[in-house]
Design an enzyme around this catalytic site. Sequence first.
Site, short mmCIF file in Angstrom:
data_model
loop_
_atom_site.label_atom_id
_atom_site.label_comp_id
_atom_site.label_asym_id
_atom_site.label_seq_id
_atom_site.Cartn_x
_atom_site.Cartn_y
_atom_site.Cartn_z
N HIS A 1 0.82 -1.21 0.00
CA HIS A 1 0.00 0.00 0.00
C HIS A 1 0.86 1.26 0.00
CE1 HIS A 1 -3.80 -2.22 1.59
NE2 HIS A 1 -3.71 -2.26 0.28
N HIS B 1 -4.72 -5.62 -11.11
CA HIS B 1 -3.40 -5.08 -10.73
C HIS B 1 -2.35 -5.46 -11.78
CE1 HIS B 1 -4.05 -3.40 -6.71
NE2 HIS B 1 -4.84 -4.43 -6.45
#
Length: 408
Positions: free
Chosen positions: A249, A384
């Site tokens: 993240h 992703h």
Amino acid sequence: MKYTIDTQENKDYMKELTQELLRFAVRFPSPGGSAYYLHDDGSPWMEKTLDNYETCRMVHSYCIGSFLGFPGSRELIRAGLKGLNGEMRDQVHGGWYTSIDANGVGEEGKLCYAHAFVILAASSAALAGIEGARELLNEAIEVFDRYYWNEEEGLSRDTWNSDFTVLDSYRGINSNMHTVEAFLAAADVTGEDRFRVRAGRIIDHVVMWAEDNNWRLPEHYTSDWAPDLECNKDRPDDRFKPYGATPGHGIEWARLITQWALSTFPGQQEKYGKYVDAAENLFMRAVRDGWNADGARGIVYTTDWNGMPVVHDRMQWTLAEGINTAAVLYRVTGKEEYARLYHDFLQYLEEEVRDHQYGNWFHQLDQNNRKLETVWPGKPDIYHALQSTLIPYCDPAVSVAVAVRNKN
């Protein structure tokens, strides 16, 4: 040369990965349009719940596919939108279910995370000119404004009960990260700068919290936005709320902060520079803590607040974001360190994470880079990974779907 950015060999390699991923997921639509969870070979895992965010990710991915001329993309987009406009929508209380079971029953609770993905999917579909997408986008924004966006705080709330009458006290930075992603896409597609302004307000909070915590960004917060550093210490590998810092993240935030700053202050390095500095700090902290941190290749899932690995598993999305952000920071700063990391991430992908038998990437590996299925069995989506094959050669100031469309 295959893994070296800006060589023809690397461009060809990334195109090969792009096409492989798009071919892998074409069987995602269920009869109602929502996305099936996918097995290792891309076949539908019919016993699994149908997830809203996976449906949105597939819509977004095949919107990108449509701009690349991938056959059948528009039909796949329409299938996903059928799910979002039909079985995934709560016709009684409004908004969208997080998931539905095999009987079409919606999961209890309404998540910001899932609603942010509806905005992203609808933005990409509107950009692709799919009928009904603009109306879906308008509705998704209206629901988000009503229940999730807090104008006074400049942040998004996280979780409601199913009928939007009880707001959970938990506040999360992951949902705000995908809110930023969705807002930047909406700003690029609609031309409404208010979304970019909102994204900036979230980012200012994130930069402050990260800097105050040695660039290890707290993930979980109380209702008044106090960091809850001990959250889920007894369940450290929780799928969406893991304990400690999540290097992936930090890496993903670094890219989104850079995108926002470049798009908000084009050509004004004296203004965007401090945000790029923050992005570099977030990225390098995550890489130093997480990459090859335990004697084997890969980025660990989580660390404690001193940067020591807690959950050693390697998640494919973390590697994908590493590829993205290394390339973006190389484009913006010209620093060779980022080009070297891009090379090393791609070499690791090819040697350990890419599934050369069935396609796509293994979604979870253990500390020794052996396949693991405790958090992410199968290969549920391509979102992703697909983006990471394209963002390295896209305008870093523009959302990926817009950037790909502008190039093709």
